[in-house]
Motif scaffolding. Structure first.
Motif, PDB file in Angstrom:
ATOM      1  N   ARG A 175       0.838  -1.212   0.000  1.00 43.58           N
ATOM      2  CA  ARG A 175       0.000   0.000   0.000  1.00 43.58           C
ATOM      3  C   ARG A 175       0.869   1.257   0.000  1.00 43.58           C
ATOM      4  NH1 ARG A 175      -2.692  -2.094   4.497  1.00 43.58           N
ATOM      5  NH2 ARG A 175      -2.185  -0.161   5.561  1.00 43.58           N
ATOM      6  N   LEU A 176       1.962   1.236   0.767  1.00 41.16           N
ATOM      7  CA  LEU A 176       2.883   2.364   0.813  1.00 41.16           C
ATOM      8  C   LEU A 176       3.474   2.633  -0.568  1.00 41.16           C
ATOM      9  CD1 LEU A 176       4.753   4.144   2.952  1.00 41.16           C
ATOM     10  CD2 LEU A 176       6.420   2.454   2.214  1.00 41.16           C
ATOM     11  N   LEU A 177       3.912   1.568  -1.236  1.00 39.18           N
ATOM     12  CA  LEU A 177       4.481   1.723  -2.574  1.00 39.18           C
ATOM     13  C   LEU A 177       3.427   2.221  -3.563  1.00 39.18           C
ATOM     14  CD1 LEU A 177       6.732  -1.461  -2.743  1.00 39.18           C
ATOM     15  CD2 LEU A 177       7.472   0.905  -2.453  1.00 39.18           C
ATOM     16  N   ALA A 178       2.196   1.727  -3.444  1.00 45.00           N
ATOM     17  CA  ALA A 178       1.120   2.158  -4.336  1.00 45.00           C
ATOM     18  C   ALA A 178       0.831   3.641  -4.156  1.00 45.00           C
ATOM     19  CB  ALA A 178      -0.136   1.334  -4.078  1.00 45.00           C
ATOM     20  N   ARG A 179       0.852   4.112  -2.916  1.00 38.49           N
ATOM     21  CA  ARG A 179       0.613   5.543  -2.648  1.00 38.49           C
ATOM     22  C   ARG A 179       1.653   6.428  -3.318  1.00 38.49           C
ATOM     23  NH1 ARG A 179      -0.747   4.161   2.758  1.00 38.49           N
ATOM     24  NH2 ARG A 179       1.360   4.608   3.420  1.00 38.49           N
ATOM     25  N   HIS A 180       2.849   5.886  -3.480  1.00 42.14           N
ATOM     26  CA  HIS A 180       3.938   6.658  -4.084  1.00 42.14           C
ATOM     27  C   HIS A 180       4.114   6.370  -5.568  1.00 42.14           C
ATOM     28  CE1 HIS A 180       5.354   8.541  -0.392  1.00 42.14           C
ATOM     29  NE2 HIS A 180       4.958   7.423   0.198  1.00 42.14           N
ATOM     30  N   GLY A 181       3.119   5.700  -6.163  1.00 45.41           N
ATOM     31  CA  GLY A 181       3.126   5.505  -7.601  1.00 45.41           C
ATOM     32  C   GLY A 181       3.877   4.282  -8.089  1.00 45.41           C
ATOM     33  N   TRP A 182       4.349   3.432  -7.181  1.00 45.23           N
ATOM     34  CA  TRP A 182       5.032   2.215  -7.598  1.00 45.23           C
ATOM     35  C   TRP A 182       3.992   1.188  -7.990  1.00 45.23           C
ATOM     36  CZ3 TRP A 182      10.390   0.677  -6.632  1.00 45.23           C
ATOM     37  CH2 TRP A 182      11.187   1.757  -6.282  1.00 45.23           C
ATOM     38  N   ARG A 183       4.326   0.364  -8.979  1.00 45.11           N
ATOM     39  CA  ARG A 183       3.429  -0.696  -9.411  1.00 45.11           C
ATOM     40  C   ARG A 183       4.041  -2.035  -9.073  1.00 45.11           C
ATOM     41  NH1 ARG A 183       0.886   0.502 -15.114  1.00 45.11           N
ATOM     42  NH2 ARG A 183       0.199  -1.568 -14.591  1.00 45.11           N
ATOM     43  N   LYS A 184       3.186  -3.034  -8.938  1.00 39.68           N
ATOM     44  CA  LYS A 184       3.671  -4.373  -8.667  1.00 39.68           C
ATOM     45  C   LYS A 184       4.504  -4.848  -9.857  1.00 39.68           C
ATOM     46  CE  LYS A 184       2.201  -8.981  -7.443  1.00 39.68           C
ATOM     47  NZ  LYS A 184       1.096  -9.883  -7.188  1.00 39.68           N
ATOM     48  N   VAL A 185       5.649  -5.410  -9.559  1.00 38.81           N
ATOM     49  CA  VAL A 185       6.546  -5.885 -10.595  1.00 38.81           C
ATOM     50  C   VAL A 185       5.937  -7.133 -11.230  1.00 38.81           C
ATOM     51  CG1 VAL A 185       8.857  -6.773 -11.050  1.00 38.81           C
ATOM     52  CG2 VAL A 185       8.529  -4.968  -9.379  1.00 38.81           C
ATOM     53  N   SER A 186       6.013  -7.223 -12.550  1.00 41.72           N
ATOM     54  CA  SER A 186       5.490  -8.403 -13.238  1.00 41.72           C
ATOM     55  C   SER A 186       6.390  -9.601 -12.949  1.00 41.72           C
ATOM     56  CB  SER A 186       5.396  -8.149 -14.733  1.00 41.72           C
ATOM     57  OG  SER A 186       6.672  -7.888 -15.254  1.00 41.72           O
ATOM     58  N   PRO A 187       5.854 -10.798 -12.999  1.00 42.97           N
ATOM     59  CA  PRO A 187       6.670 -11.979 -12.739  1.00 42.97           C
ATOM     60  C   PRO A 187       7.729 -12.178 -13.814  1.00 42.97           C
ATOM     61  CG  PRO A 187       4.496 -12.594 -13.513  1.00 42.97           C
ATOM     62  CD  PRO A 187       4.482 -11.109 -13.309  1.00 42.97           C
ATOM     63  N   ASP A 188       8.703 -12.994 -13.505  1.00 42.86           N
ATOM     64  CA  ASP A 188       9.752 -13.311 -14.470  1.00 42.86           C
ATOM     65  C   ASP A 188       9.129 -13.899 -15.727  1.00 42.86           C
ATOM     66  OD1 ASP A 188      11.749 -12.479 -12.782  1.00 42.86           O
ATOM     67  OD2 ASP A 188      12.114 -14.482 -11.976  1.00 42.86           O
ATOM     68  N   THR A 189       9.720 -13.609 -16.872  1.00 46.87           N
ATOM     69  CA  THR A 189       9.198 -14.108 -18.130  1.00 46.87           C
ATOM     70  C   THR A 189       9.696 -15.521 -18.420  1.00 46.87           C
ATOM     71  OG1 THR A 189      11.024 -13.092 -19.315  1.00 46.87           O
ATOM     72  CG2 THR A 189       9.007 -11.809 -19.116  1.00 46.87           C
ATOM     73  N   ARG A 190      10.534 -16.046 -17.563  1.00 48.28           N
ATOM     74  CA  ARG A 190      11.129 -17.357 -17.787  1.00 48.28           C
ATOM     75  C   ARG A 190      10.937 -18.220 -16.551  1.00 48.28           C
ATOM     76  NH1 ARG A 190      15.343 -19.342 -16.090  1.00 48.28           N
ATOM     77  NH2 ARG A 190      16.933 -20.583 -17.004  1.00 48.28           N
ATOM     78  N   HIS A 191      10.509 -19.442 -16.734  1.00 48.07           N
ATOM     79  CA  HIS A 191      10.353 -20.376 -15.624  1.00 48.07           C
ATOM     80  C   HIS A 191      11.732 -20.801 -15.140  1.00 48.07           C
ATOM     81  CE1 HIS A 191       9.291 -23.999 -13.391  1.00 48.07           C
ATOM     82  NE2 HIS A 191       8.090 -23.459 -13.291  1.00 48.07           N
ATOM     83  N   PRO A 192      11.932 -20.928 -13.819  1.00 51.68           N
ATOM     84  CA  PRO A 192      13.264 -21.278 -13.307  1.00 51.68           C
ATOM     85  C   PRO A 192      13.776 -22.630 -13.799  1.00 51.68           C
ATOM     86  CG  PRO A 192      11.684 -21.022 -11.501  1.00 51.68           C
ATOM     87  CD  PRO A 192      10.981 -20.665 -12.758  1.00 51.68           C
ATOM     88  N   LYS A 193      12.874 -23.558 -14.144  1.00 46.61           N
ATOM     89  CA  LYS A 193      13.314 -24.870 -14.613  1.00 46.61           C
ATOM     90  C   LYS A 193      13.339 -24.964 -16.138  1.00 46.61           C
ATOM     91  CE  LYS A 193      11.751 -27.393 -10.558  1.00 46.61           C
ATOM     92  NZ  LYS A 193      10.877 -28.468 -10.078  1.00 46.61           N
ATOM     93  N   ALA A 194      13.132 -23.853 -16.814  1.00 46.07           N
ATOM     94  CA  ALA A 194      13.125 -23.868 -18.283  1.00 46.07           C
ATOM     95  C   ALA A 194      14.510 -24.219 -18.811  1.00 46.07           C
ATOM     96  CB  ALA A 194      12.697 -22.510 -18.817  1.00 46.07           C
TER      97      ALA A 194
END
Length: 66
Positions: free
Chosen positions: A25-44
């Motif tokens: 909530r603190l980050l959202a108030r300051h304009g930060w957005r949730k980081v998207s997940p990694d585009t690669r699976h760790p076992k790929a």
């Protein structure tokens, strides 16, 4: 990820445990957005993926291959 170090620093600063939702909530108030997940699976396995691309007939581009 950004939240764990900020969460730890906030708990140290205030002197008690703080829910992670408070940090989000603190980050959202300051304009930060949730980081998207990694585009690669760790076992790929890139070698297996490349082999599949070359043998499957799929080019990876929209409207091509098949």
């Amino acid at each position: 990820m950004v939240v764990p170090p900020i969460h730890a620093a906030l708990e140290e600063r205030v002197g008690h445990t703080v829910p992670k939702s408070t940090v989000y909530r603190l980050l959202a108030r300051h304009g930060w957005r949730k980081v998207s997940p990694d585009t690669r699976h760790p076992k790929a396995d890139p070698a297996v993926q490349d082999a599949y691309k070359t043998t499957s007939g799929i080019s990876g581009r929209a409207g091509e291959g098949g």
